[in-house]
Scaffold this motif. Sequence first.
Motif, mmCIF file in Angstrom:
data_model
loop_
_atom_site.group_PDB
_atom_site.id
_atom_site.type_symbol
_atom_site.label_atom_id
_atom_site.label_comp_id
_atom_site.label_asym_id
_atom_site.label_seq_id
_atom_site.Cartn_x
_atom_site.Cartn_y
_atom_site.Cartn_z
ATOM 1 N N ASP A 157 -4.132 4.411 1.883
ATOM 2 C CA ASP A 157 -4.377 2.970 1.844
ATOM 3 C C ASP A 157 -3.573 2.242 2.915
ATOM 4 O O ASP A 157 -4.068 1.311 3.560
ATOM 5 N N PHE A 167 0.842 -1.203 0.000
ATOM 6 C CA PHE A 167 0.000 0.000 0.000
ATOM 7 C C PHE A 167 0.877 1.252 0.000
ATOM 8 O O PHE A 167 1.040 1.910 1.028
ATOM 9 N N ARG A 187 -5.163 2.832 6.359
ATOM 10 C CA ARG A 187 -6.414 2.066 6.476
ATOM 11 C C ARG A 187 -6.104 0.604 6.784
ATOM 12 O O ARG A 187 -6.711 -0.002 7.669
ATOM 13 N N ASP A 243 0.331 4.144 -1.267
ATOM 14 C CA ASP A 243 -0.442 5.352 -0.994
ATOM 15 C C ASP A 243 -0.692 5.431 0.516
ATOM 16 O O ASP A 243 -1.210 4.485 1.106
#
Length: 73
Positions: free
Chosen positions: A33, A28, A36, A30
């Motif tokens: 992301d 991930f 999360r 990003d």
Amino acid sequence: MSKLHRRNRQQLNLNRLLAKLPCLQQEFPDPADFWRAFAGLADLIVDAADPDDIDWIACQINAMLEARGLLAH
């Protein structure tokens, strides 16, 4: 279950989360992301914790994030 036994079990789960950090960062890239995905895993540990241990777990999670440069001082 004794507090020591709980902490040992929680530390094992925290160690597993720490070991997953590099993979999560790669999987991930990003930040939204990543956070999360990380929060979902960390929440599992916090949700399973005894209320007396939540502050300790939060400190451990913050320390692991800070050690990886993911949390500002």
